[in-house]
Design an enzyme around this catalytic site. Structure first.
Site, PDB file in Angstrom:
ATOM      1  N   LYS A 123     -11.072 -10.561  -0.194  1.00 42.26           N
ATOM      2  CA  LYS A 123     -11.615  -9.734  -1.278  1.00 42.26           C
ATOM      3  C   LYS A 123     -12.668 -10.490  -2.085  1.00 42.26           C
ATOM      4  CE  LYS A 123      -8.036  -6.258  -1.839  1.00 42.26           C
ATOM      5  NZ  LYS A 123      -7.138  -5.550  -2.744  1.00 42.26           N
ATOM      6  N   LYS A 205      -8.775  -4.402  10.437  1.00 45.92           N
ATOM      7  CA  LYS A 205      -7.776  -3.466   9.894  1.00 45.92           C
ATOM      8  C   LYS A 205      -8.451  -2.181   9.426  1.00 45.92           C
ATOM      9  CE  LYS A 205      -6.333  -3.962   5.664  1.00 45.92           C
ATOM     10  NZ  LYS A 205      -5.756  -4.378   4.382  1.00 45.92           N
ATOM     11  N   LYS A 208      -9.817   1.473   3.555  1.00 45.07           N
ATOM     12  CA  LYS A 208     -10.535   2.491   2.774  1.00 45.07           C
ATOM     13  C   LYS A 208     -11.892   1.979   2.307  1.00 45.07           C
ATOM     14  CE  LYS A 208      -7.295   1.055  -0.694  1.00 45.07           C
ATOM     15  NZ  LYS A 208      -5.972   1.402  -1.146  1.00 45.07           N
TER      16      LYS A 208
HETATM   17  P1  TYM Z   1      -2.455  -1.080  -0.552  1.00 46.83           P
HETATM   18  O1  TYM Z   1      -2.619  -0.068  -1.629  1.00 46.83           O
HETATM   19  O2  TYM Z   1      -3.665  -1.826  -0.084  1.00 46.83           O
HETATM   20  O3  TYM Z   1      -1.808  -0.425   0.725  1.00 46.83           O
HETATM   21  C1  TYM Z   1      -0.617   0.336   0.622  1.00 46.83           C
HETATM   22  C2  TYM Z   1       0.272   0.114   1.820  1.00 46.83           C
HETATM   23  O4  TYM Z   1      -0.413   0.460   3.037  1.00 46.83           O
HETATM   24  C3  TYM Z   1      -0.312  -0.612   3.971  1.00 46.83           C
HETATM   25  N1  TYM Z   1      -1.534  -0.619   4.778  1.00 46.83           N
HETATM   26  C4  TYM Z   1      -1.555  -0.560   6.115  1.00 46.83           C
HETATM   27  N2  TYM Z   1      -0.559  -0.485   7.031  1.00 46.83           N
HETATM   28  C5  TYM Z   1      -0.913  -0.430   8.325  1.00 46.83           C
HETATM   29  N3  TYM Z   1      -2.201  -0.438   8.762  1.00 46.83           N
HETATM   30  C6  TYM Z   1      -3.218  -0.525   7.889  1.00 46.83           C
HETATM   31  N4  TYM Z   1      -4.479  -0.534   8.318  1.00 46.83           N
HETATM   32  C7  TYM Z   1      -2.905  -0.597   6.485  1.00 46.83           C
HETATM   33  N5  TYM Z   1      -3.666  -0.657   5.361  1.00 46.83           N
HETATM   34  C8  TYM Z   1      -2.798  -0.678   4.336  1.00 46.83           C
HETATM   35  C9  TYM Z   1      -0.178  -1.851   3.119  1.00 46.83           C
HETATM   36  O5  TYM Z   1       0.402  -2.903   3.823  1.00 46.83           O
HETATM   37  C10 TYM Z   1       0.690  -1.362   1.978  1.00 46.83           C
HETATM   38  O6  TYM Z   1       2.051  -1.409   2.329  1.00 46.83           O
HETATM   39  N6  TYM Z   1      -0.454  -4.981  -2.883  1.00 46.83           N
HETATM   40  C11 TYM Z   1      -0.172  -3.688  -2.316  1.00 46.83           C
HETATM   41  C12 TYM Z   1       0.404  -2.697  -3.316  1.00 46.83           C
HETATM   42  C13 TYM Z   1       1.569  -3.204  -4.070  1.00 46.83           C
HETATM   43  C14 TYM Z   1       2.891  -3.331  -3.587  1.00 46.83           C
HETATM   44  C15 TYM Z   1       3.656  -3.805  -4.695  1.00 46.83           C
HETATM   45  C16 TYM Z   1       3.491  -3.078  -2.359  1.00 46.83           C
HETATM   46  C17 TYM Z   1       1.573  -3.596  -5.375  1.00 46.83           C
HETATM   47  N7  TYM Z   1       2.830  -3.957  -5.742  1.00 46.83           N
HETATM   48  C18 TYM Z   1       5.023  -4.070  -4.556  1.00 46.83           C
HETATM   49  C19 TYM Z   1       4.847  -3.342  -2.234  1.00 46.83           C
HETATM   50  C20 TYM Z   1       5.599  -3.816  -3.316  1.00 46.83           C
HETATM   51  C21 TYM Z   1      -1.461  -3.104  -1.784  1.00 46.83           C
HETATM   52  O7  TYM Z   1      -2.525  -3.445  -2.195  1.00 46.83           O
HETATM   53  O8  TYM Z   1      -1.295  -2.103  -0.927  1.00 46.83           O
END
Ligand code: TYM
Length: 340
Positions: A123, A205, A208
Site C-alpha cells: 500500500k 490478487k 477493488k
Molecule cells: P478487506 O476489506 O481488504 O477485505 C475483506 C475480506 O476479503 C478478503 N479478500 C479476499 N479473499 C480472497 N480473494 C481475494 N482476492 C480477496 N480480497 C480480499 C480479505 O482477506 C478479507 O477477509 N484488514 C481487513 C479488514 C479487517 C478485519 C478486521 C478482518 C479489519 N479488522 C478484523 C478480520 C478481523 C481488510 O482490509 O479486509
C-alpha cells in the site's frame, strides 16, 4: 425498528469476529474469501461482523461516499444472508474501545514488526503520496478489533494471514507480560477461494483498487458486465479446462466456479472435458450471475429501508460497546491505569 441481536456473552458458543472495509467496491474476492464463509459459520459461532470504517480512512476517502458505503456494506452483509438475529452487526467507529485498545497495543508493538508487513509495503507503494501513520498502524487496529471480543476464530482471505499472526503474537505478548487476558484466535482461511486472482492478471490478487476494471467483478456489477468480464478473462493457449500451478488463469476460474457450484476440481474437469474455454467462461459467468442477482436485489430492497438499517446499527453499537468495554476495562487495570 428494534432487531433482536444476540450478544455473544449470552451463549456457550465460541466467538467469531470479522470485518470488511466500506471502500465502495466489494469484489467477488471479498465474497468468496470472506463473506460467503461468514454466512456458513453463523450457526456454529457467536458471530460479530463489523464494518471497519476506521480502517478505510488509511486511504483518502470522500466523506459523503464513506457514509454511503458504510450503509451499503451493512445492507450487503444482510443481503448475503447474515442474520441480524444471530449475529452482532456494527460499525467500528461507533465503538471507541477499538481506538483505545489499539493505543495500548501500539505500545507493545515494534516499528519493525509493522514496517515488515506485506500489505503495508504494497500500500505504501500504491499510495506513495500518502504513507500515513494509520497505514502502518492498520494491523494493530485490526488486532484490537479481534481481541476486544475475545474471538476464537477469524474468517479471512489469505491476504490477512500475516495480520492474524500479529494478532496471535500480541495477544500472547500481553497475556505473558501481565496475565491471561485475551483469547488467542485462530485464522479461518478457506482451503479453496482464499485468494481469488485478477481476471486480467492471474498472478495478482483480485482487488477493488485495480485500475483495470476488467480485473475484478464487483458485487454490484450487472449481469451483462459480469458476462463480459468473464469472457475477457485471461487464460492460456492450452484450451483445456484443467487446474495446475502453471495455469493460474484457468485455475482461478475453476476456483470461482467451484465456490458457486460446490463442485470439486475433478468434477469441473469432467464436466468440461473436450469443451473449449468459451463454454467454460460462459458457465462460470452464469453461476456467478445466478448467485449475485438475488443478493443485488435484496441489497437494493434493504437500502430503501434506512430506518431498519439504522436500528440494526444502533443496537449493534450498544451491544458491541458493552462487550468491548469489558475487555478494555481489564486491559486498563492490568496496564496500571489509575482506577476511579
Ligand atoms: P478487506 O476489506 O481488504 O477485505 C475483506 C475480506 O476479503 C478478503 N479478500 C479476499 N479473499 C480472497 N480473494 C481475494 N482476492 C480477496 N480480497 C480480499 C480479505 O482477506 C478479507 O477477509 N484488514 C481487513 C479488514 C479487517 C478485519 C478486521 C478482518 C479489519 N479488522 C478484523 C478480520 C478481523 C481488510 O482490509 O479486509
Amino acid at each position: 425498528m428494534e432487531t433482536p441481536q444476540k450478544a455473544p456473552e449470552a451463549s456457550e458458543k465460541k466467538v467469531l469476529f470479522s470485518g470488511i472495509q466500506p471502500t465502495g467496491i466489494i469484489t467477488l474476492g471479498n465474497y468468496i474469501g470472506a463473506l460467503k464463509n461468514w454466512v456458513a459459520l453463523q450457526d456454529e459461532y457467536d458471530c460479530v461482523y463489523c464494518v471497519v470504517d476506521m480502517h478505510a480512512i488509511t486511504v483518502r476517502q470522500d466523506p459523503a461516499n464513506l457514509r454511503k458505503n458504510t450503509l451499503e456494506l451493512l445492507a450487503l452483509y444482510l443481503a448475503c444472508g447474515i442474520d441480524p438475529e444471530k449475529c452482532l452487526l456494527f460499525v467500528q467507529s461507533h465503538v471507541p474501545a477499538h481506538a483505545e485498545l489499539c493505543w495500548v497495543l501500539n505500545c507493545l508493538t515494534s516499528v519493525g514488526e509493522l514496517s515488515r508487513m506485506t500489505q503495508f509495503k504494497d500500500k505504501s507503494r500504491k499510495h506513495a503520496d500518502n504513507v500515513n501513520m494509520g497505514l502502518m498502524d492498520y494491523p494493530v487496529l485490526m488486532v484490537a478489533d479481534i481481541l476486544l471480543y475475545q474471538a476464537a476464530l477469524v474468517p479471512v482471505g489469505a491476504d490477512q494471514k500475516q495480520h492474524l499472526e500479529l494478532t496471535r503474537d500480541l495477544a500472547i505478548r500481553f497475556n505473558n507480560r501481565y496475565s491471561p487476558t485475551f483469547t488467542v484466535p485462530e485464522p479461518y482461511i478457506p482451503r479453496q477461494g482464499a485468494r481469488i486472482m485478477s481476471l486480467q492478471d492471474p498472478s495478482a490478487k483480485m482487488s477493488k483498487s485495480d485500475p483495470d476494471e476488467n480485473g475484478f467483478v464487483a458485487m454490484t456489477d450487472p449481469p451483462e458486465v459480469i458476462a463480459r468480464k468473464f469472457k475477457r478473462a485471461v487464460t492460456d493457449s492450452l484450451a483445456c479446462v484443467k487446474a495446475g500451478e502453471d495455469r493460474p488463469g484457468v485455475t482461478n476460474l475453476m476456483s470461482i466456479y467451484a465456490a458457486f457450484t460446490g463442485r470439486t476440481f475433478g468434477q469441473i474437469e469432467d464436466e468440461f472435458a473436450g469443451r473449449g474455454y468459451g463454454d467454460f467462461k460462459a458457465a462460470v459467468a452464469d453461476a456467478v450471475i445466478a448467485a449475485l442477482s438475488p443478493i443485488q436485489a435484496e441489497q437494493k430492497r434493504l437500502l430503501a429501508d434506512k430506518a431498519y438499517l439504522h436500528g440494526i446499527l444502533a443496537e449493534g453499537a450498544q451491544k458491541a460497546a458493552r462487550l468491548a468495554n469489558k475487555t478494555l476495562a481489564k486491559v486498563y487495570k492490568k496496564t496500571g491505569f489509575y482506577q476511579l
